[in-house]
Design an enzyme around this catalytic site. Sequence first.
Site, mmCIF file in Angstrom:
data_model
loop_
_atom_site.group_PDB
_atom_site.id
_atom_site.type_symbol
_atom_site.label_atom_id
_atom_site.label_comp_id
_atom_site.label_asym_id
_atom_site.label_seq_id
_atom_site.Cartn_x
_atom_site.Cartn_y
_atom_site.Cartn_z
ATOM 1 N N GLU A 1 59.864 9.700 38.722
ATOM 2 C CA GLU A 1 60.771 10.471 39.581
ATOM 3 C C GLU A 1 61.530 11.555 38.801
ATOM 4 O OE1 GLU A 1 63.383 8.048 41.935
ATOM 5 O OE2 GLU A 1 61.879 6.518 42.337
ATOM 6 N N ASP B 1 63.506 14.557 37.385
ATOM 7 C CA ASP B 1 64.145 15.833 37.669
ATOM 8 C C ASP B 1 65.216 16.024 36.600
ATOM 9 O OD1 ASP B 1 65.419 14.421 40.792
ATOM 10 O OD2 ASP B 1 66.072 13.992 38.742
ATOM 11 N N HIS C 1 65.499 10.397 36.106
ATOM 12 C CA HIS C 1 66.493 11.296 36.731
ATOM 13 C C HIS C 1 67.501 11.636 35.642
ATOM 14 C CE1 HIS C 1 65.087 10.949 40.862
ATOM 15 N NE2 HIS C 1 65.122 9.623 40.776
ATOM 16 N N GLU D 1 64.737 -0.754 41.411
ATOM 17 C CA GLU D 1 66.125 -0.779 40.943
ATOM 18 C C GLU D 1 66.806 -2.134 41.106
ATOM 19 O OE1 GLU D 1 67.973 2.550 42.927
ATOM 20 O OE2 GLU D 1 66.368 3.902 42.341
ATOM 21 N N ASN E 1 60.107 -0.429 39.459
ATOM 22 C CA ASN E 1 60.539 0.954 39.252
ATOM 23 C C ASN E 1 62.055 0.998 39.086
ATOM 24 O OD1 ASN E 1 60.035 3.856 39.322
ATOM 25 N ND2 ASN E 1 60.983 3.870 41.349
HETATM 26 O O1 G3I Z 1 66.331 11.156 58.348
HETATM 27 C C1 G3I Z 1 67.755 11.124 58.540
HETATM 28 C C2 G3I Z 1 68.175 12.159 59.583
HETATM 29 O O2 G3I Z 1 67.623 11.793 60.841
HETATM 30 C C3 G3I Z 1 69.703 12.213 59.661
HETATM 31 O O3 G3I Z 1 70.081 13.223 60.568
HETATM 32 C C4 G3I Z 1 70.251 12.512 58.253
HETATM 33 C C5 G3I Z 1 71.750 12.592 58.236
HETATM 34 O O4 G3I Z 1 72.282 11.341 57.970
HETATM 35 O O5 G3I Z 1 69.835 11.469 57.338
HETATM 36 C C6 G3I Z 1 68.421 11.444 57.210
HETATM 37 O O6 G3I Z 1 68.078 10.415 56.316
HETATM 38 C C7 G3I Z 1 68.376 10.728 54.962
HETATM 39 C C8 G3I Z 1 67.052 10.642 54.152
HETATM 40 O O7 G3I Z 1 67.309 10.833 52.733
HETATM 41 C C9 G3I Z 1 66.035 11.695 54.607
HETATM 42 O O8 G3I Z 1 66.554 12.968 54.350
HETATM 43 C C10 G3I Z 1 69.343 9.688 54.424
HETATM 44 O O9 G3I Z 1 70.597 9.864 55.068
HETATM 45 C C11 G3I Z 1 69.519 9.855 52.915
HETATM 46 O O10 G3I Z 1 70.301 8.790 52.402
HETATM 47 C C12 G3I Z 1 68.147 9.796 52.226
HETATM 48 O O11 G3I Z 1 68.367 10.027 50.847
HETATM 49 C C13 G3I Z 1 67.247 9.651 50.009
HETATM 50 C C14 G3I Z 1 67.695 8.517 49.070
HETATM 51 O O12 G3I Z 1 66.639 8.190 48.147
HETATM 52 C C15 G3I Z 1 68.053 7.258 49.847
HETATM 53 O O13 G3I Z 1 66.903 6.767 50.500
HETATM 54 C C16 G3I Z 1 66.836 10.870 49.174
HETATM 55 O O14 G3I Z 1 66.293 11.869 50.025
HETATM 56 C C17 G3I Z 1 65.783 10.461 48.143
HETATM 57 O O15 G3I Z 1 65.496 11.549 47.268
HETATM 58 C C18 G3I Z 1 66.313 9.297 47.299
HETATM 59 O O16 G3I Z 1 65.281 8.913 46.426
HETATM 60 C C19 G3I Z 1 65.606 7.806 45.541
HETATM 61 C C20 G3I Z 1 64.348 6.969 45.371
HETATM 62 O O17 G3I Z 1 63.895 6.528 46.631
HETATM 63 C C21 G3I Z 1 64.588 5.821 44.409
HETATM 64 N N1 G3I Z 1 65.085 6.312 43.105
HETATM 65 C C22 G3I Z 1 66.293 7.138 43.230
HETATM 66 C C23 G3I Z 1 66.036 8.332 44.154
HETATM 67 C C24 G3I Z 1 67.266 9.213 44.248
HETATM 68 O O18 G3I Z 1 68.329 8.518 44.828
#
Ligand code: G3I
Length: 355
Positions: A270, A272, A240, A163, A204
């Site tokens: 990715e 959905d 997405h 991105e 990506n």
């Molecule tokens: O692991 C921590 C946990 O310890 C904590 O208690 C909790 C509450 O804050 O957060 C947890 O981390 C979260 C993580 O997902 C795991 O669940 C992060 O806050 C949250 O921001 C993170 O979101 C992910 C996001 O990328 C940001 O990294 C989404 O699951 C994931 O589906 C999303 O995926 C992205 C791709 O990597 C790139 N393309 C877009 C896609 C959607 O945004």
Amino acid sequence: MKKSALVLLLFYLLAACTSAPGDKSQVKPTTVPTGPLRQLAQQRGLLVGTSVVYQPLRRDATYAATLAREFDVITPENVMKFDATEPFPDTYTFGQADTLVQFAQAHQMQVHGHNLVWHQALPDWITQGTFTRDQLMTVLKNHVQSVVSHYKDQVNMWDVVNEGVNEDGSLRQSIWERIIGSKYIDLAFQWAHEANPRAHLFYNDYDAEGMGVKSDAVYKLLKGMVERGIPIYGVGLQMHISIDRPPVPSDVIANMQRLAALGLKVQVTEMDVQIEIQADPRSLTERLEFQAQTYSAILRSCLAVKGCESFTMWGFTDRYTWIPQAVGHPDQPLIFDENYRPKPAYKALVQTLAP
Ligand code: G3I
């Protein structure tokens, strides 16, 4: 029979038995296919995958069983990101990602590493740090090469830069762009290639699937990288999307074909499809059916382009989709429901892949 009628009959018989070069669509028998997706996709020369989240893989037996049965490539959804792998300077934590890689190896799956350089999922020591250009280049080089090297014999596909382009086509003003400059993209690919020359390295991005300002900018970025001899192998189109504004399949095919014409491979990385759209008058049944048609149309677009090698979704069961956390309300964007029952979308993918 008149000669002209005979010629016409021969023409249609020939057309029914041949497929355009690079077009993986073929004449289909009448048997009703049932899956699994990985078996059907393999017969069409395509990988079919999903992102994987760590906790369910450890705690939900049905999640693990469905994953192993249906998919032959997995993308760690979060545990290979910068914040998960290098939470503190020069301190690497690979335990959870190792678990996903070991699962993949035990079930004859490939791993699509995700991701090495992004503007999100960065640890505080990066986002709150103060770095000169040389210091940040050293930090990023060490991160890229440490992560790629750790998985050198297990992960041969990487989302190197994720991105990097804005919706208006400009380069995203990430910490990497702001401090290192636009060269960070070339450097990241070169560093990853040095660490694992065999790895297939991808750029990506999202909202660059069809034809438009952002996809034109991504095309121009990648064309320049190819011309400079940067070791880029392919491009990931995230997909997405939602049922209220799905990309036009002919635009997706045209975009995939122009990227493939650069010598790059293309992947849907990715996918959905959100169905909980405000003020949508359609019933749930109608929205699930349109969701199925949307999944099928994008899969058919990939099958129609010789350079499209993989079709990956961002999760496979509505039970663990990222969407509700992102949009603030429930949704059912994936191909199995929250009880792992196949939805119309799953059946549409099976039907599309069926020989
Ligand atoms: O692991 C921590 C946990 O310890 C904590 O208690 C909790 C509450 O804050 O957060 C947890 O981390 C979260 C993580 O997902 C795991 O669940 C992060 O806050 C949250 O921001 C993170 O979101 C992910 C996001 O990328 C940001 O990294 C989404 O699951 C994931 O589906 C999303 O995926 C992205 C791709 O990597 C790139 N393309 C877009 C896609 C959607 O945004």
